[in-house]
Motif scaffolding. Sequence first.
Motif, short mmCIF file in Angstrom:
data_model
loop_
_atom_site.label_atom_id
_atom_site.label_comp_id
_atom_site.label_asym_id
_atom_site.label_seq_id
_atom_site.Cartn_x
_atom_site.Cartn_y
_atom_site.Cartn_z
N SER A 155 0.84 -1.19 0.00
CA SER A 155 0.00 0.00 0.00
C SER A 155 0.88 1.24 0.00
O SER A 155 1.61 1.50 0.95
CB SER A 155 -0.90 0.00 1.24
N ARG A 188 1.22 -2.63 9.11
CA ARG A 188 0.20 -3.67 9.22
C ARG A 188 0.83 -4.95 9.79
O ARG A 188 2.02 -5.21 9.59
CB ARG A 188 -0.49 -3.92 7.89
N GLU A 237 -0.52 -9.82 5.90
CA GLU A 237 -0.72 -9.47 4.49
C GLU A 237 -2.11 -9.87 3.98
O GLU A 237 -2.28 -10.06 2.78
CB GLU A 237 0.36 -10.15 3.63
N GLU A 238 -3.09 -9.99 4.86
CA GLU A 238 -4.44 -10.32 4.42
C GLU A 238 -5.07 -9.11 3.74
O GLU A 238 -4.68 -7.97 3.97
CB GLU A 238 -5.29 -10.75 5.61
N LYS A 239 -6.08 -9.39 2.92
CA LYS A 239 -6.70 -8.33 2.13
C LYS A 239 -7.32 -7.23 3.01
O LYS A 239 -7.12 -6.04 2.76
CB LYS A 239 -7.77 -8.92 1.21
N THR A 240 -8.06 -7.63 4.04
CA THR A 240 -8.71 -6.62 4.89
C THR A 240 -7.68 -5.79 5.65
O THR A 240 -7.88 -4.60 5.86
CB THR A 240 -9.68 -7.28 5.88
N THR A 241 -6.58 -6.41 6.02
CA THR A 241 -5.53 -5.67 6.72
C THR A 241 -4.89 -4.65 5.80
O THR A 241 -4.60 -3.52 6.21
CB THR A 241 -4.46 -6.64 7.26
N LYS A 242 -4.68 -5.03 4.55
CA LYS A 242 -4.12 -4.09 3.58
C LYS A 242 -5.07 -2.91 3.36
O LYS A 242 -4.63 -1.77 3.23
CB LYS A 242 -3.86 -4.80 2.25
N GLN A 243 -6.37 -3.20 3.32
CA GLN A 243 -7.35 -2.13 3.14
C GLN A 243 -7.34 -1.18 4.34
O GLN A 243 -7.37 0.04 4.18
CB GLN A 243 -8.74 -2.72 2.95
#
Length: 179
Positions: free
Chosen positions: A2, A54, A57-63
């Motif tokens: 990100s 973060r 590296e999960e998607k919601t964590t990246k968001q």
Amino acid sequence: MSRIGNRILKVPANTEVVIENNHITVKGKLGELHYSFSSLIKVNLENGEITTVRSNEEKTTKQLHGTTNAIIKNMLIGVSEGYKKEIEIKGVGYKATLKGNEIEVIAGYSHPVTLALPSNLKVELPKPTNIIISGIDKQAVGEFAANLRKIRKPSPYSGKGIMYKDEQIRRKEGKTASK
């Protein structure tokens, strides 16, 4: 990766930042803002710079990583400079008036439309057709401006309605243009 989440935020002068557990408080010359962020994001304050990291590296964590960084940036700007939106009202007989802690908008309906003013915003009417909304919370300023605009969206045919000052309305030709 990100790019927004990895951005390093500089704390402006005369601004105080306090980070406790998953809560950040930003105090500045215009006021104070609070934000509770996810436990998946770690916010660090070192040498007048704020970084967000973060935990996985999960998607919601990246968001959440980019969102948290952007919200903190908006808080820093809000308490030091503030936010402002200007709205124009165009149309014959269209106008707005302040009545106590409400704004009354006459926009071509059979009745005037009233909206309650949020306590954390300052609303000014230099003219009955111009509205200036200012405050330290970017989300609150934008939401109230959008709610005002929603009363009578600008018409692409006549150009009448409630619009942002710098908004460009794409005009359409009427029925007679095809003949």
